[in-house]
Design a protein around this motif. Structure first.
Motif, mmCIF file in Angstrom:
data_model
loop_
_atom_site.group_PDB
_atom_site.id
_atom_site.type_symbol
_atom_site.label_atom_id
_atom_site.label_comp_id
_atom_site.label_asym_id
_atom_site.label_seq_id
_atom_site.Cartn_x
_atom_site.Cartn_y
_atom_site.Cartn_z
ATOM 1 N N ARG A 157 0.837 -1.207 0.000
ATOM 2 C CA ARG A 157 0.000 0.000 0.000
ATOM 3 C C ARG A 157 0.870 1.255 0.000
ATOM 4 N NH1 ARG A 157 -2.478 3.285 -1.779
ATOM 5 N NH2 ARG A 157 -4.390 4.281 -1.046
ATOM 6 N N GLU A 158 1.963 1.248 0.755
ATOM 7 C CA GLU A 158 2.868 2.403 0.785
ATOM 8 C C GLU A 158 3.494 2.645 -0.584
ATOM 9 O OE1 GLU A 158 5.790 2.195 3.862
ATOM 10 O OE2 GLU A 158 4.317 1.623 5.378
ATOM 11 N N GLU A 159 3.808 1.579 -1.299
ATOM 12 C CA GLU A 159 4.394 1.736 -2.623
ATOM 13 C C GLU A 159 3.420 2.423 -3.581
ATOM 14 O OE1 GLU A 159 7.888 -1.438 -3.609
ATOM 15 O OE2 GLU A 159 5.930 -1.891 -4.425
ATOM 16 N N TYR A 160 2.158 2.198 -3.364
ATOM 17 C CA TYR A 160 1.114 2.789 -4.215
ATOM 18 C C TYR A 160 0.393 3.919 -3.484
ATOM 19 C CZ TYR A 160 1.850 -0.947 -7.568
ATOM 20 O OH TYR A 160 2.410 -1.790 -8.496
ATOM 21 N N HIS A 161 1.154 4.681 -2.713
ATOM 22 C CA HIS A 161 0.573 5.770 -1.919
ATOM 23 C C HIS A 161 -0.132 6.813 -2.781
ATOM 24 C CE1 HIS A 161 3.676 8.697 -3.166
ATOM 25 N NE2 HIS A 161 4.465 7.635 -3.204
ATOM 26 N N PHE A 162 0.241 6.908 -4.046
ATOM 27 C CA PHE A 162 -0.327 7.919 -4.939
ATOM 28 C C PHE A 162 -1.690 7.504 -5.495
ATOM 29 C CE2 PHE A 162 2.568 5.095 -7.126
ATOM 30 C CZ PHE A 162 1.813 4.630 -8.186
ATOM 31 N N VAL A 163 -2.111 6.274 -5.234
ATOM 32 C CA VAL A 163 -3.402 5.787 -5.720
ATOM 33 C C VAL A 163 -4.457 6.046 -4.647
ATOM 34 C CG1 VAL A 163 -4.703 3.774 -6.509
ATOM 35 C CG2 VAL A 163 -2.268 4.009 -7.088
ATOM 36 N N PRO A 164 -5.568 6.698 -4.985
ATOM 37 C CA PRO A 164 -6.633 6.924 -3.997
ATOM 38 C C PRO A 164 -7.103 5.610 -3.370
ATOM 39 C CG PRO A 164 -7.038 8.191 -5.993
ATOM 40 C CD PRO A 164 -5.888 7.278 -6.300
ATOM 41 N N ASN A 165 -7.565 5.697 -2.137
ATOM 42 C CA ASN A 165 -7.862 4.489 -1.376
ATOM 43 C C ASN A 165 -8.906 3.610 -2.052
ATOM 44 O OD1 ASN A 165 -7.288 2.924 0.963
ATOM 45 N ND2 ASN A 165 -9.260 3.524 1.809
ATOM 46 N N GLU A 170 -10.126 -1.431 -4.865
ATOM 47 C CA GLU A 170 -10.761 -2.102 -5.993
ATOM 48 C C GLU A 170 -9.745 -2.883 -6.812
ATOM 49 O OE1 GLU A 170 -13.269 -0.930 -10.049
ATOM 50 O OE2 GLU A 170 -13.032 0.537 -8.434
ATOM 51 N N GLY A 171 -8.591 -2.252 -7.094
ATOM 52 C CA GLY A 171 -7.563 -2.915 -7.886
ATOM 53 C C GLY A 171 -6.941 -4.089 -7.161
ATOM 54 N N ARG A 172 -6.661 -3.911 -5.872
ATOM 55 C CA ARG A 172 -6.065 -4.983 -5.084
ATOM 56 C C ARG A 172 -7.028 -6.153 -4.967
ATOM 57 N NH1 ARG A 172 -1.233 -7.217 -3.541
ATOM 58 N NH2 ARG A 172 -1.490 -8.306 -1.563
ATOM 59 N N ALA A 173 -8.303 -5.869 -4.742
ATOM 60 C CA ALA A 173 -9.294 -6.934 -4.634
ATOM 61 C C ALA A 173 -9.394 -7.725 -5.933
ATOM 62 C CB ALA A 173 -10.659 -6.355 -4.263
ATOM 63 N N GLU A 208 -11.418 -10.242 2.367
ATOM 64 C CA GLU A 208 -12.518 -9.923 3.280
ATOM 65 C C GLU A 208 -12.290 -8.563 3.944
ATOM 66 O OE1 GLU A 208 -12.548 -13.242 5.907
ATOM 67 O OE2 GLU A 208 -13.610 -14.561 4.498
ATOM 68 N N MET A 209 -11.052 -8.266 4.320
ATOM 69 C CA MET A 209 -10.746 -6.976 4.925
ATOM 70 C C MET A 209 -10.991 -5.829 3.955
ATOM 71 S SD MET A 209 -9.821 -7.203 8.110
ATOM 72 C CE MET A 209 -8.927 -5.670 8.340
ATOM 73 N N LEU A 210 -10.642 -6.048 2.695
ATOM 74 C CA LEU A 210 -10.839 -5.002 1.694
ATOM 75 C C LEU A 210 -12.321 -4.724 1.448
ATOM 76 C CD1 LEU A 210 -8.106 -5.990 -0.911
ATOM 77 C CD2 LEU A 210 -8.122 -3.933 0.508
ATOM 78 N N SER A 211 -13.155 -5.688 1.727
ATOM 79 C CA SER A 211 -14.594 -5.512 1.497
ATOM 80 C C SER A 211 -15.271 -4.748 2.618
ATOM 81 C CB SER A 211 -15.277 -6.875 1.334
ATOM 82 O OG SER A 211 -15.284 -7.589 2.572
ATOM 83 N N LEU A 212 -14.557 -4.562 3.742
ATOM 84 C CA LEU A 212 -15.134 -3.832 4.869
ATOM 85 C C LEU A 212 -15.082 -2.326 4.596
ATOM 86 C CD1 LEU A 212 -13.462 -5.741 7.855
ATOM 87 C CD2 LEU A 212 -15.803 -6.016 6.979
ATOM 88 N N PRO A 213 -16.072 -1.584 5.062
ATOM 89 C CA PRO A 213 -16.027 -0.119 4.856
ATOM 90 C C PRO A 213 -14.930 0.504 5.686
ATOM 91 C CG PRO A 213 -17.864 -0.722 6.287
ATOM 92 C CD PRO A 213 -17.291 -2.010 5.753
ATOM 93 N N ASP A 214 -14.401 1.616 5.189
ATOM 94 C CA ASP A 214 -13.384 2.356 5.944
ATOM 95 C C ASP A 214 -13.972 2.855 7.256
ATOM 96 O OD1 ASP A 214 -11.265 2.085 4.254
ATOM 97 O OD2 ASP A 214 -11.786 3.850 3.058
ATOM 98 N N THR A 215 -13.135 2.845 8.281
ATOM 99 C CA THR A 215 -13.546 3.399 9.564
ATOM 100 C C THR A 215 -13.368 4.916 9.524
ATOM 101 O OG1 THR A 215 -12.863 1.400 10.704
ATOM 102 C CG2 THR A 215 -13.139 3.385 12.043
#
Length: 218
Positions: A157-165, A170-173, A208-215
């Motif tokens: 995630r740090e390597e792709y810090h320039f990509v919006p969350n 979506e891409g990682r999933a 499964e973690m990626l499918s959870l909404p952001d806190t």
């Protein structure tokens, strides 16, 4: 902290195993080590290189030419910009330029470059023993223990810090679903036996973690 002298020695041994003769390997090792320490890297670092080399050693009995595989490990992410898609091709071309100068034959140079390009898909043929070893070594991180897997995903995630969350999730999933849809993540007998189940557990948990909404406020 990576042991640079140990890595230089490992490169020299791999080069000696693949080349009958050649110049001093130190400048080639130092160029590669400098590339693997570039500031844009968070996951594709010396720690990743070392891990891949270590896993190649574990899988050595499954390779036809393990020193060629080791050289491919050194070059497989030697050119790496997280905002570009041609890293493997540029890394393969770097190998095609550097290895002949270092005394490696045309045939073995071509094999190293082929193996580097194979890491685009991680889909070696059933009879491609060297390709299977490199791909399994590169993906062995997926079978890490929980804390190490969490560190791996954080570094990606740090390597792709320039990509919006949202876009990153979506891409990682999509990548995770593609991996989980494969009949097998690993191709060597060792990889299938020792890493497959853990890797699938890790990937499923991350998805499964990626499918959870952001806190809010996190």
């Amino acid at each position: 902290m990576a042991d640079l002298d140990a890595l230089r020695t490992r490169f020299a041994h791999a080069l000696a195993g693949a080349a009958a003769h050649g110049p001093d390997p130190a400048p080639y090792a130092d160029d590669l080590l400098a590339r693997w320490q570039e500031p844009q890297r968070r996951y594709h670092t010396l720690a990743h290189l070392t891990a891949v080399l270590d896993h190649v050693d574990v899988l050595a009995q499954h390779a036809d030419d393990v020193d060629v595989v080791r050289l491919a490990a050194w070059f497989h992410d030697a050119v790496y910009r997280p905002d570009r898609s041609e890293n493997e091709e540029r890394s393969a071309r770097l190998a095609e330029r550097a290895l002949p100068e270092a005394g490696v034959s045309a045939a073995k140079t071509a094999e190293v470059a082929r193996l580097v390009r194979l890491t685009v898909t991680h889909a070696p043929a059933a009879d491609d023993r060297d390709g299977q070893v490199l791909c399994d070594a590169d993906l062995a991180v997926l079978a890490s223990p929980p804390s190490a897997y969490a560190a791996y995903t954080a570094a990606v995630r740090e390597e792709y810090h320039f990509v919006p969350n949202d876009a990153f999730r979506e891409g990682r999933a999509a990548i995770l679903r593609q991996l989980l849809g494969l009949p097998g993540l690993f191709h060597t007998p060792h990889g299938r036996r020792e890493w497959e189940a853990t890797a699938r557990h890790n990937l499923t948990g991350e998805l499964e973690m990626l499918s959870l909404p952001d806190t809010p406020g996190a």
